[in-house]
Design an enzyme around this catalytic site. Structure first.
Site, mmCIF file in Angstrom:
data_model
loop_
_atom_site.group_PDB
_atom_site.id
_atom_site.type_symbol
_atom_site.label_atom_id
_atom_site.label_comp_id
_atom_site.label_asym_id
_atom_site.label_seq_id
_atom_site.Cartn_x
_atom_site.Cartn_y
_atom_site.Cartn_z
ATOM 1 N N GLU A 154 16.551 -5.653 -11.351
ATOM 2 C CA GLU A 154 17.352 -6.098 -12.500
ATOM 3 C C GLU A 154 18.726 -6.615 -12.098
ATOM 4 O O GLU A 154 19.194 -7.612 -12.630
ATOM 5 C CB GLU A 154 17.616 -4.907 -13.443
ATOM 6 C CG GLU A 154 16.588 -4.653 -14.467
ATOM 7 C CD GLU A 154 17.011 -3.483 -15.331
ATOM 8 O OE1 GLU A 154 17.078 -3.680 -16.542
ATOM 9 O OE2 GLU A 154 17.282 -2.383 -14.805
ATOM 10 N N GLU A 205 11.426 3.390 -11.340
ATOM 11 C CA GLU A 205 12.756 3.170 -11.895
ATOM 12 C C GLU A 205 13.693 2.585 -10.834
ATOM 13 O O GLU A 205 14.488 1.687 -11.117
ATOM 14 C CB GLU A 205 13.301 4.496 -12.457
ATOM 15 C CG GLU A 205 14.705 4.437 -13.016
ATOM 16 C CD GLU A 205 14.893 3.418 -14.139
ATOM 17 O OE1 GLU A 205 13.911 2.860 -14.651
ATOM 18 O OE2 GLU A 205 16.058 3.159 -14.481
ATOM 19 N N ARG A 220 24.955 -7.153 -25.377
ATOM 20 C CA ARG A 220 23.803 -7.475 -26.226
ATOM 21 C C ARG A 220 23.277 -8.890 -25.983
ATOM 22 O O ARG A 220 22.225 -9.264 -26.485
ATOM 23 C CB ARG A 220 24.218 -7.377 -27.697
ATOM 24 C CG ARG A 220 24.599 -5.998 -28.132
ATOM 25 C CD ARG A 220 23.418 -5.244 -28.645
ATOM 26 N NE ARG A 220 22.933 -5.797 -29.888
ATOM 27 C CZ ARG A 220 21.755 -5.520 -30.419
ATOM 28 N NH1 ARG A 220 20.947 -4.711 -29.813
ATOM 29 N NH2 ARG A 220 21.382 -6.050 -31.554
ATOM 30 N N LYS A 227 15.518 -0.925 -11.325
ATOM 31 C CA LYS A 227 16.983 -1.026 -11.282
ATOM 32 C C LYS A 227 17.412 -2.073 -10.269
ATOM 33 O O LYS A 227 18.247 -2.921 -10.544
ATOM 34 C CB LYS A 227 17.539 0.350 -10.897
ATOM 35 C CG LYS A 227 18.775 0.800 -11.552
ATOM 36 C CD LYS A 227 18.683 1.278 -12.962
ATOM 37 C CE LYS A 227 17.983 0.398 -13.915
ATOM 38 N NZ LYS A 227 17.610 0.939 -15.166
ATOM 39 N N CYS A 253 21.634 -10.175 -28.889
ATOM 40 C CA CYS A 253 22.639 -10.932 -29.623
ATOM 41 C C CYS A 253 23.540 -9.946 -30.363
ATOM 42 O O CYS A 253 23.088 -8.890 -30.798
ATOM 43 C CB CYS A 253 22.068 -11.913 -30.628
ATOM 44 S SG CYS A 253 20.901 -13.081 -29.960
ATOM 45 N N LYS A 256 21.024 -5.990 -23.391
ATOM 46 C CA LYS A 256 20.665 -4.625 -23.736
ATOM 47 C C LYS A 256 20.053 -4.586 -25.131
ATOM 48 O O LYS A 256 20.384 -5.386 -25.979
ATOM 49 C CB LYS A 256 21.926 -3.758 -23.703
ATOM 50 C CG LYS A 256 21.588 -2.302 -23.459
ATOM 51 C CD LYS A 256 22.766 -1.557 -22.926
ATOM 52 C CE LYS A 256 22.385 -0.146 -22.577
ATOM 53 N NZ LYS A 256 21.575 -0.061 -21.355
ATOM 54 N N ASN A 275 20.738 -12.327 -35.950
ATOM 55 C CA ASN A 275 19.982 -11.706 -34.853
ATOM 56 C C ASN A 275 18.541 -11.560 -35.321
ATOM 57 O O ASN A 275 18.302 -11.287 -36.494
ATOM 58 C CB ASN A 275 20.504 -10.301 -34.538
ATOM 59 C CG ASN A 275 21.840 -10.329 -33.836
ATOM 60 O OD1 ASN A 275 22.349 -11.391 -33.503
ATOM 61 N ND2 ASN A 275 22.398 -9.155 -33.610
ATOM 62 N N GLY A 276 17.597 -11.653 -34.380
ATOM 63 C CA GLY A 276 16.189 -11.512 -34.752
ATOM 64 C C GLY A 276 15.477 -12.842 -34.574
ATOM 65 O O GLY A 276 15.996 -13.755 -33.923
ATOM 66 N N HIS A 287 -4.035 1.192 -0.786
ATOM 67 C CA HIS A 287 -5.053 0.475 -1.575
ATOM 68 C C HIS A 287 -4.638 -0.971 -1.860
ATOM 69 O O HIS A 287 -5.201 -1.611 -2.734
ATOM 70 C CB HIS A 287 -5.320 1.217 -2.889
ATOM 71 C CG HIS A 287 -5.863 2.598 -2.663
ATOM 72 N ND1 HIS A 287 -7.119 2.841 -2.157
ATOM 73 C CD2 HIS A 287 -5.290 3.810 -2.840
ATOM 74 C CE1 HIS A 287 -7.312 4.141 -2.047
ATOM 75 N NE2 HIS A 287 -6.209 4.756 -2.458
ATOM 76 N N TRP A 313 21.798 -14.236 -27.046
ATOM 77 C CA TRP A 313 20.793 -14.138 -25.983
ATOM 78 C C TRP A 313 19.679 -15.067 -26.430
ATOM 79 O O TRP A 313 18.952 -14.777 -27.376
ATOM 80 C CB TRP A 313 20.305 -12.691 -25.857
ATOM 81 C CG TRP A 313 19.333 -12.480 -24.753
ATOM 82 C CD1 TRP A 313 19.626 -12.254 -23.437
ATOM 83 C CD2 TRP A 313 17.900 -12.450 -24.852
ATOM 84 N NE1 TRP A 313 18.470 -12.098 -22.720
ATOM 85 C CE2 TRP A 313 17.400 -12.206 -23.554
ATOM 86 C CE3 TRP A 313 16.991 -12.608 -25.903
ATOM 87 C CZ2 TRP A 313 16.033 -12.124 -23.286
ATOM 88 C CZ3 TRP A 313 15.630 -12.520 -25.629
ATOM 89 C CH2 TRP A 313 15.170 -12.281 -24.334
HETATM 90 C C1 F6R Z 1 16.464 -1.204 -17.869
HETATM 91 C C2 F6R Z 1 16.657 -1.220 -19.285
HETATM 92 C C3 F6R Z 1 15.486 -1.517 -20.144
HETATM 93 C C4 F6R Z 1 15.420 -0.522 -21.302
HETATM 94 C C5 F6R Z 1 14.299 -0.897 -22.275
HETATM 95 C C6 F6R Z 1 14.147 0.125 -23.372
HETATM 96 O O1 F6R Z 1 17.648 -0.968 -17.192
HETATM 97 O O2 F6R Z 1 17.724 -1.002 -19.777
HETATM 98 O O3 F6R Z 1 14.308 -1.513 -19.412
HETATM 99 O O4 F6R Z 1 15.221 0.758 -20.773
HETATM 100 O O5 F6R Z 1 14.569 -2.145 -22.825
HETATM 101 O O6 F6R Z 1 15.326 0.269 -24.078
HETATM 102 P P1 F6R Z 1 15.564 1.496 -25.046
HETATM 103 O O7 F6R Z 1 15.633 2.712 -24.199
HETATM 104 O O8 F6R Z 1 16.852 1.194 -25.724
HETATM 105 O O9 F6R Z 1 14.397 1.534 -25.969
#
Ligand code: F6R
Length: 610
Positions: free
Chosen positions: A490, A483, A27, A487, A2, A605, A101-102, A506, A75
């Site tokens: 996502e 990763e 966000r 990616k 948010c 994010k 937020n929160g 396995h 969000w």
């Molecule tokens: C994936 C992604 C998330 C962040 C995770 C940690 O693309 O962005 O998995 O990596 O939420 O975020 P930070 O690095 O900000 O602690």
């Protein structure tokens, strides 16, 4: 998660608020709203589910004159993304508005109490109790009423409140959710994140937990919940507006993938000591003797940062010969961790605000452990609360899917591994070899992007038709495989999994059917032959082998259906290069599937809630 923006000053707030929300859309982006006032007897409020642009379209051409306003992009946590559940939320008499937020953890009991007092609940949100509580205590002093309300609230908040009866101020509070004030010329701004402020001011003030600020156009004053005055320092933002603009790129994800050569150069600048085969890291706050006492290293992180930490753990163990474990922050925080004096902890986080990483760090510190940060956002909560650390210097990361942070985090921890290694078993020559190889990586990524982009785009078209994709790697390329899978899932929503290549037999091998894409990371390292055996096993079951390998690798070429060539680097540094084509595959596959690459569904994010 948010985004919050607030403004008070002589300018019209709505354009400033909308522009700020757009900068914070990464966000959270399922609904948005704005409220303004100018001393008349009513608030102007507009809220919409959907993107900020939907809110923008819903606004009347001429919003009422105003000089103060608050806005929010959401969000959803409590209640679906509807117009009603969007922020700002209002008190019953519609004289107080709040963005938050929160999570208000005791919202249910507070709602029951408020309803027994005659308040009507209008939304499904936890936030709604906040304006009702403030109104309950309001007696002509918004700041006092906010503080009284906060005393009843359990949970996390970054919030901004305004009241029609005090049109010359905003009241801002923080506990566990970031808030930054922007100091302008006879105007003040507030936001959950600095990108919303950069276009207007570089002078910023970070609120700490438990602080409340009152903003007026001419300035601000800060107190704690017990009304003690707190002097705050004004910091200078070092981000440029261009860094948060798309420039010539179609998406932030693509821009940020392409920024890696420069972000790695920035991360290396002034830190590599080629003459001594050593690294210089200024912010660790450890004296030389402390390095000898390190008996174990523990890296704490989530998501992409966790994968970067896992890749780094191989380097740390190999170069420093110190046991290194990696912990999922959300697990560690509730596990009553065993903290010992000889373990050095790192909290690895791009945003520096991730709630689980922050909570794990606090728990370790409470038990007496030393926690260093590996952080991108300067001034973020983890950066401020850690005992020292390394800024990764990758610049603002706007795309929700993290890319350049991975390579920059890996770089910071590699430099640390070299540094501690040089105090132990790593020779100057070996250190020099690593630094030389690190310095070549920016150019190698540039070449890779230049040479391979078209091929990766074409390859991604066929991947976009697959129901699921497997990623396999070994050593430091096992986390790179994780990763790659993260990616791709996502941004494309294709089911993906990453495994250590040898683990395939396995269990995961059961998933391989005719033409199942299996992406192998197979540089010519000491595990090369072992990975070839896994490729044979996939081929034997009709799977489609896509191999990331070094040029001239005929053995892989013979086996693989598709190959992606990455330049040769030091054996220990291959994840820096292998992750880049994986990022590109995710990007192009999402494009082929017409996904909203920078704002994938359900994500946002910086996960500042549990
Ligand atoms: C994936 C992604 C998330 C962040 C995770 C940690 O693309 O962005 O998995 O990596 O939420 O975020 P930070 O690095 O900000 O602690």
């Amino acid at each position: 998660m948010c985004g919050i923006v607030g403004y008070i000053g002589a300018r019209r707030p709505v354009p400033i608020l909308i522009e700020g929300l757009k900068r914070l859309e990464y966000r959270g982006y399922d609904s948005a709203g704005v409220a303004t006032m100018n001393g008349n007897d009513s608030l102007f409020v507009c809220k919409r589910s959907g993107r900020v642009r939907d809110l923008e379209h819903a606004l009347p051409a001429n919003t009422p004159p105003a000089n103060v306003g608050i806005a929010h992009t959401r969000w959803a946590t409590h209640g679906p993304p509807t117009d009603t559940n969007s922020h700002p939320h209002l008190s019953t008499d519609e004289r107080i508005a709040v963005v938050h937020n929160g999570i208000i953890e005791n919202h249910s009991s507070l709602r029951t109490m408020l309803m027994s007092e005659g308040v009507t609940s209008r939304s499904d949100t936890d936030t709604e109790v906040v304006p009702h509580l403030i109104a309950r205590f309001y007696d002509g002093d918004l700041q006092a009423a906010v503080k009284q309300a906060l005393r009843l609230i359990q949970g996390t908040y970054g919030m901004v409140a305004m009241s029609i009866d005090e049109p010359d101020r905003l009241v801002v509070a923080r506990n566990g959710s970031p808030i930054v004030l922007g100091v302008g010329d006879n105007e003040m701004f507030v936001a959950s994140d600095a990108p919303a402020l950069i276009a207007h001011t570089r002078q910023v003030v970070y609120l700490e937990d438990g602080e409340v600020a009152v903003l007026e156009a001419q300035g601000f004053q800060t107190t704690d919940l017990a009304d003690r005055a707190i002097n705050k320092e004004v910091d200078e933002l070092d981000w440029e507006i261009e860094q948060i603009a798309l420039g010539d790129f179609e998406h932030f994800m693509l821009k940020e993938i392409h920024e890696q050569p420069r972000s790695i150069q920035r991360g290396l600048r002034g830190r590599a000591l080629p003459e001594f085969g050593d690294a210089k890291l200024g912010g660790l706050n450890l004296d030389r003797r402390a390095f000898f006492d390190i008996g174990r290293i523990c890296l704490i992180a989530c998501g992409t940062s966790l994968h970067a930490a896992m890749a780094a753990s191989y380097l740390i163990e190999e170069l420093a010969r110190v046991p290194c474990s990696v912990e999922i922050a959300s697990e560690l925080r509730y596990r009553n961790p065993i903290v010992d004096a000889n373990t050095l902890y790192f909290a690895v986080s791009q945003s520096g605000e991730t709630a689980d990483t922050l909570a794990a760090m606090r728990e370790i510190r409470r038990k007496g452990g030393i926690v260093l940060g590996v952080i991108n956002v300067v001034g973020s909560t983890i950066a401020r609360e850690s005992d020292g650390g390394i800024y990764i210097r990758s610049g603002p990361e706007i795309a929700v899917a993290s890319t350049k942070a991975f390579t920059s985090q890996l770089l910071a921890l590699t430099l640390f591994a070299i540094k501690i290694g040089r105090m132990r078993d790593l020779s100057a020559e070996a250190g020099r070899g690593l630094l030389r190889a690190l310095q070549e990586i920016p150019e190698q990524i540039e070449l890779l992007l230049e040479d391979q982009s078209e091929q990766l785009k074409a390859l991604s078209e066929s991947i976009s038709e697959a129901p699921y994709v497997l990623f396999l790697g070994r050593g430091g390329n096992f986390p790179a495989a994780l990763e790659g899978a993260l990616k791709l899932k996502e941004v494309s929503y294709i089911q993906c999994e990453g495994f250590a290549a040898a683990e395939m037999k396995h269990g995961p091998i059961a998933l391989i059917g005719e033409r199942t894409p299996v992406i192998f990371i197979s540089p010519k390292d000491h595990l090369h032959e072992k990975t070839l055996s896994s490729m044979e096993e996939v081929k034997a079951r009709g799977g489609r082998v896509i191999a990331i390998c070094n040029p001239g690798d005929d053995l892989v070429r013979e086996l693989a259906d598709d190959i992606i060539e990455v330049p040769v680097t030091h054996n220990m540094l291959t994840p820096f290069l292998s992750v880049v084509p994986l990022q590109m595959i995710a990007y192009y596959t999402a494009l082929h599937l017409d996904r909203d690459v920078d704002k994938p569904r359900n994500l946002a994010k910086s996960v500042t809630v549990e």
